[in-house]
Enzyme design. Structure first.
Site: not given
Ligand code: TRP
Length: 334
Positions: A116, A198, A201
């Site tokens: 991040k 994966k 979202k």
């Protein structure tokens, strides 16, 4: 629900991005039966969400949207405690305390922080760094023994266990040491265009994910474009045929059919027909969820009532743990 002898499950989800079919089939759906055996707590982790910059109107909208979708997916607010992290002050309070029991060396190793901070170079804030400590507080406040999370959260769970054990060694048995509950490979729903990743979202590419609120024609279009291999066999083989295997997982989870039955029915008929069958099953599975969602989302006051009652129930449990922590640390009782 008030039976204190029952073990506790807790999980959290960030109200950012949009909930996908993967969140539903790989997570929420598996949570539904847990309330029979556990006291279950599910929270919107809005305090975690602001570790990256959020648009306030969007954060609020997503928070309502996620709550309404959870309930629409079958998560009954009577049988599960649904709440917002920011409504229960004990999270921030225990988070601070646990910061004093977590080493910087431990936080430096967190791969999510590294990822991040590489992605948000202009905002590498202290909250992003101590994110896993707040997550440990979230879990330990409820004495949760089981924590349903994705594979990517395993490292944070390990840290939570280490912090809990360290604290218990110093002060006696204050915290339950939690275990992760990670869905097995094969139960996971993967990205449509890159089926070895994966379904996420927060994926920027729209066509990688089916969102729970996608209209039927969008679902059909996305599935038509799903990445397959150059063969034509319908067979479950994650390593060799990740695209086909992913669609088989989706079809099996939405229709209830076994992999064998699916392979037998669609093998030899070409990928086009198979994709259409998957699209039909997904549309049919999501129709009642979307209808229920619209009804719930229209009643904002009703949703807030759910959160108020959830925060009351959550606080009762969390405050008891915080009190114990204050006591062993030597703070004067309130
Ligand atoms: N970090 C988790 C995620 O990104 C969300 C989260 C916050 C969480 N607190 C939690 C998950 C406590 C489980 C338990 O997925």
């Amino acid at each position: 629900m008030t039976d204190t002898a029952r073990p506790i499950v807790l999980s959290g989800i960030q109200p950012s991005g949009r909930l996908t079919l993967g969140n539903y089939l790989g997570a929420i759906k598996n949570w539904l039966p847990l309330s029979e055996r556990y006291d279950c707590y599910y929270m919107l982790v809005d305090l975690h969400a602001i570790t990256v910059r959020q648009d306030p109107a969007q954060l609020r909208e997503r928070s309502y949207e996620f709550l309404a979708l959870y309930i629409a997916c079958g998560l009954d607010p009577q049988r599960n405690v649904l709440f917002a992290q920011s409504h229960v002050p004990a999270h921030a309070r225990l988070g601070w305390i646990l910061n004093c029991y977590t080493q910087m060396g431990e936080l430096n190793r967190m791969t999510q922080f590294k990822d991040k901070s590489a992605k948000h170079v202009d905002n590498i804030n202290a909250g992003l760094y101590s994110y896993p400590v707040l997550m440990a507080a979230d879990i330990l406040l409820y004495q949760a023994s089981q924590v349903p999370v994705g594979d990517d959260q395993k490292q944070h769970l390990e840290l939570t266990r280490d912090v809990a054990q360290r604290f218990n060694n110093l002060y006696g048995k204050v915290f339950t040491v939690p275990e992760p509950m990670i869905p097995p490979v094969g139960a996971r729903i993967m990205s449509l265009k890159e089926p070895t990743k994966k379904m996420s979202k927060s994926d920027e590419a729209e066509t990688n994910a089916i969102y729970l609120l996608d209209p039927p024609d969008t679902i059909v279009r996305k599935l038509k474009k799903a990445e397959m291999d150059s063969g034509n066999e319908i067979r479950f083989d994650i390593a060799g045929k990740p695209g086909v295997s992913n669609l088989m997982s989706i079809l099996s989870a939405t229709s209830g059919e076994s992999f064998d039955a699916i392979a037998e029915r669609y093998n030899g008929q070409g990928y086009g027909k198979f994709k259409q069958a998957v699209a039909d099953a997904v549309v049919e599975c999501l129709a009642p969820v979307q209808a229920k969602y619209r009804e719930l989302r229209a009643d904002e006051e009703g949703l807030r009532k759910v959160l108020r009652s959830g925060a009351d129930r959550a606080s009762a449990k969390a405050d008891a743990t915080l009190k114990k922590v204050h006591d062993v640390l030597g703070f004067i009782p309130e």
